[in-house]
Design a protein around this motif. Sequence first.
Motif, PDB file in Angstrom:
ATOM      1  N   SER A  17       0.828  -1.208   0.000  1.00  0.00           N
ATOM      2  CA  SER A  17       0.000   0.000   0.000  1.00  0.00           C
ATOM      3  C   SER A  17       0.862   1.258   0.000  1.00  0.00           C
ATOM      4  O   SER A  17       2.002   1.241   0.491  1.00  0.00           O
ATOM      5  CB  SER A  17      -0.900   0.029   1.251  1.00  0.00           C
ATOM      6  OG  SER A  17      -1.780  -1.061   1.274  1.00  0.00           O
ATOM      7  N   ARG A  19       0.060   5.790   0.246  1.00  0.00           N
ATOM      8  CA  ARG A  19      -0.893   6.884   0.269  1.00  0.00           C
ATOM      9  C   ARG A  19      -0.243   8.116  -0.332  1.00  0.00           C
ATOM     10  O   ARG A  19       0.771   8.601   0.173  1.00  0.00           O
ATOM     11  CB  ARG A  19      -1.388   7.205   1.673  1.00  0.00           C
ATOM     12  CG  ARG A  19      -2.543   8.202   1.654  1.00  0.00           C
ATOM     13  CD  ARG A  19      -3.136   8.495   3.004  1.00  0.00           C
ATOM     14  NE  ARG A  19      -2.385   9.482   3.745  1.00  0.00           N
ATOM     15  CZ  ARG A  19      -2.918  10.292   4.669  1.00  0.00           C
ATOM     16  NH1 ARG A  19      -4.212  10.198   4.950  1.00  0.00           N
ATOM     17  NH2 ARG A  19      -2.166  11.148   5.310  1.00  0.00           N
ATOM     18  N   VAL A  48      -7.645   8.065 -12.942  1.00  0.00           N
ATOM     19  CA  VAL A  48      -7.621   7.108 -11.832  1.00  0.00           C
ATOM     20  C   VAL A  48      -8.844   7.299 -10.937  1.00  0.00           C
ATOM     21  O   VAL A  48      -9.606   6.366 -10.701  1.00  0.00           O
ATOM     22  CB  VAL A  48      -6.341   7.254 -11.006  1.00  0.00           C
ATOM     23  CG1 VAL A  48      -6.387   6.347  -9.783  1.00  0.00           C
ATOM     24  CG2 VAL A  48      -5.105   6.956 -11.852  1.00  0.00           C
ATOM     25  N   TYR A  60     -14.275   6.313  -9.861  1.00  0.00           N
ATOM     26  CA  TYR A  60     -13.029   5.568 -10.029  1.00  0.00           C
ATOM     27  C   TYR A  60     -12.953   4.903 -11.396  1.00  0.00           C
ATOM     28  O   TYR A  60     -13.980   4.481 -11.955  1.00  0.00           O
ATOM     29  CB  TYR A  60     -12.903   4.484  -8.959  1.00  0.00           C
ATOM     30  CG  TYR A  60     -12.855   5.010  -7.549  1.00  0.00           C
ATOM     31  CD1 TYR A  60     -14.005   5.136  -6.786  1.00  0.00           C
ATOM     32  CD2 TYR A  60     -11.634   5.383  -6.976  1.00  0.00           C
ATOM     33  CE1 TYR A  60     -13.962   5.623  -5.487  1.00  0.00           C
ATOM     34  CE2 TYR A  60     -11.580   5.866  -5.673  1.00  0.00           C
ATOM     35  CZ  TYR A  60     -12.750   5.985  -4.945  1.00  0.00           C
ATOM     36  OH  TYR A  60     -12.693   6.469  -3.658  1.00  0.00           O
ATOM     37  N   VAL A  64      -9.009   0.400 -10.864  1.00  0.00           N
ATOM     38  CA  VAL A  64      -8.597   0.632  -9.475  1.00  0.00           C
ATOM     39  C   VAL A  64      -9.754   0.509  -8.489  1.00  0.00           C
ATOM     40  O   VAL A  64      -9.537   0.581  -7.267  1.00  0.00           O
ATOM     41  CB  VAL A  64      -7.927   2.011  -9.315  1.00  0.00           C
ATOM     42  CG1 VAL A  64      -6.789   2.183 -10.305  1.00  0.00           C
ATOM     43  CG2 VAL A  64      -8.935   3.146  -9.446  1.00  0.00           C
ATOM     44  N   ARG A  67      -9.770  -1.007  -4.828  1.00  0.00           N
ATOM     45  CA  ARG A  67      -8.398  -1.020  -4.302  1.00  0.00           C
ATOM     46  C   ARG A  67      -7.920   0.378  -3.896  1.00  0.00           C
ATOM     47  O   ARG A  67      -7.153   0.505  -2.940  1.00  0.00           O
ATOM     48  CB  ARG A  67      -7.432  -1.574  -5.356  1.00  0.00           C
ATOM     49  CG  ARG A  67      -7.729  -2.986  -5.792  1.00  0.00           C
ATOM     50  CD  ARG A  67      -6.613  -3.543  -6.688  1.00  0.00           C
ATOM     51  NE  ARG A  67      -6.461  -2.778  -7.928  1.00  0.00           N
ATOM     52  CZ  ARG A  67      -5.330  -2.184  -8.297  1.00  0.00           C
ATOM     53  NH1 ARG A  67      -4.257  -2.261  -7.537  1.00  0.00           N
ATOM     54  NH2 ARG A  67      -5.261  -1.519  -9.453  1.00  0.00           N
ATOM     55  N   PHE A  68      -8.356   1.390  -4.615  1.00  0.00           N
ATOM     56  CA  PHE A  68      -7.937   2.766  -4.354  1.00  0.00           C
ATOM     57  C   PHE A  68      -9.098   3.560  -3.763  1.00  0.00           C
ATOM     58  O   PHE A  68     -10.266   3.324  -4.101  1.00  0.00           O
ATOM     59  CB  PHE A  68      -7.495   3.459  -5.639  1.00  0.00           C
ATOM     60  CG  PHE A  68      -6.210   2.947  -6.241  1.00  0.00           C
ATOM     61  CD1 PHE A  68      -5.582   1.794  -5.793  1.00  0.00           C
ATOM     62  CD2 PHE A  68      -5.608   3.644  -7.284  1.00  0.00           C
ATOM     63  CE1 PHE A  68      -4.401   1.336  -6.352  1.00  0.00           C
ATOM     64  CE2 PHE A  68      -4.429   3.201  -7.865  1.00  0.00           C
ATOM     65  CZ  PHE A  68      -3.832   2.048  -7.394  1.00  0.00           C
ATOM     66  N   LEU A  81      -4.857   9.899  -2.103  1.00  0.00           N
ATOM     67  CA  LEU A  81      -5.172   8.682  -2.832  1.00  0.00           C
ATOM     68  C   LEU A  81      -4.564   7.521  -2.054  1.00  0.00           C
ATOM     69  O   LEU A  81      -3.345   7.349  -2.042  1.00  0.00           O
ATOM     70  CB  LEU A  81      -4.622   8.712  -4.260  1.00  0.00           C
ATOM     71  CG  LEU A  81      -5.033   7.508  -5.120  1.00  0.00           C
ATOM     72  CD1 LEU A  81      -6.534   7.552  -5.407  1.00  0.00           C
ATOM     73  CD2 LEU A  81      -4.251   7.475  -6.432  1.00  0.00           C
ATOM     74  N   MET A  83      -3.852   3.777  -1.836  1.00  0.00           N
ATOM     75  CA  MET A  83      -3.711   2.710  -2.818  1.00  0.00           C
ATOM     76  C   MET A  83      -3.357   1.422  -2.092  1.00  0.00           C
ATOM     77  O   MET A  83      -2.294   1.329  -1.468  1.00  0.00           O
ATOM     78  CB  MET A  83      -2.627   3.068  -3.836  1.00  0.00           C
ATOM     79  CG  MET A  83      -2.851   4.402  -4.531  1.00  0.00           C
ATOM     80  SD  MET A  83      -1.666   4.751  -5.843  1.00  0.00           S
ATOM     81  CE  MET A  83      -0.162   4.887  -4.884  1.00  0.00           C
ATOM     82  N   LEU A  86      -1.597  -3.144  -4.347  1.00  0.00           N
ATOM     83  CA  LEU A  86      -0.950  -2.620  -5.543  1.00  0.00           C
ATOM     84  C   LEU A  86      -0.432  -3.733  -6.440  1.00  0.00           C
ATOM     85  O   LEU A  86       0.004  -4.796  -5.961  1.00  0.00           O
ATOM     86  CB  LEU A  86       0.185  -1.682  -5.142  1.00  0.00           C
ATOM     87  CG  LEU A  86      -0.282  -0.282  -4.708  1.00  0.00           C
ATOM     88  CD1 LEU A  86       0.793   0.433  -3.908  1.00  0.00           C
ATOM     89  CD2 LEU A  86      -0.682   0.538  -5.921  1.00  0.00           C
ATOM     90  N   ASP A  90       0.227  -0.953 -11.825  1.00  0.00           N
ATOM     91  CA  ASP A  90      -0.059   0.363 -11.257  1.00  0.00           C
ATOM     92  C   ASP A  90       1.155   1.292 -11.331  1.00  0.00           C
ATOM     93  O   ASP A  90       1.059   2.470 -10.996  1.00  0.00           O
ATOM     94  CB  ASP A  90      -0.496   0.237  -9.796  1.00  0.00           C
ATOM     95  CG  ASP A  90      -1.824  -0.484  -9.637  1.00  0.00           C
ATOM     96  OD1 ASP A  90      -1.939  -1.306  -8.707  1.00  0.00           O
ATOM     97  OD2 ASP A  90      -2.743  -0.229 -10.451  1.00  0.00           O
ATOM     98  N   TYR A  94       2.129   9.515 -10.959  1.00  0.00           N
ATOM     99  CA  TYR A  94       0.778   9.902 -10.556  1.00  0.00           C
ATOM    100  C   TYR A  94       0.708  11.417 -10.415  1.00  0.00           C
ATOM    101  O   TYR A  94       1.564  12.032  -9.761  1.00  0.00           O
ATOM    102  CB  TYR A  94       0.405   9.217  -9.240  1.00  0.00           C
ATOM    103  CG  TYR A  94       0.034   7.774  -9.425  1.00  0.00           C
ATOM    104  CD1 TYR A  94       0.997   6.816  -9.745  1.00  0.00           C
ATOM    105  CD2 TYR A  94      -1.292   7.350  -9.302  1.00  0.00           C
ATOM    106  CE1 TYR A  94       0.656   5.485  -9.939  1.00  0.00           C
ATOM    107  CE2 TYR A  94      -1.636   6.022  -9.488  1.00  0.00           C
ATOM    108  CZ  TYR A  94      -0.660   5.098  -9.815  1.00  0.00           C
ATOM    109  OH  TYR A  94      -1.006   3.774 -10.002  1.00  0.00           O
TER     110      TYR A  94
END
Length: 124
Positions: A17, A19, A48, A60, A64, A67-68, A81, A83, A86, A90, A94
């Motif tokens: 993960s 963030r 995204v 979304y 994603v 998951r996001f 965000l 995430m 992963l 991915d 970003y």
Amino acid sequence: QVQLVESGGGLVQAGGSLRLSCADSGRTFSSYTMAWFRQAPSKEREFVASISRSGVNRYYADSVKGRFTISRDNAKNTVYLQMNSLKPEDTAVYYCAASVEITIATTPRRFDYWGQGTQVTVSS
């Protein structure tokens, strides 16, 4: 004036993960619809997630969804965000973006301001 600065990218193993955060130094953050896009090498920038000005409405990309999670804190002028789970696919730079439009947008051309991007790399 909107100035967006992303942070939180890095290298993570598949299943991990991260963030991402995007902070706006301006005074009108709550007036903008916000979104995250990503761009992998040799690929077009893709949508995204996006979030309405109040934070109530979120949208979304199918890739994603589940998951996001996009969120925002208007008191801190920041959009996030989260995430999870992963995958190597991915991996991308970003970008966060701000739109003056009221309705949630998903195409890059509808966004008026962009951050410089943060690299996310997911190893298999």
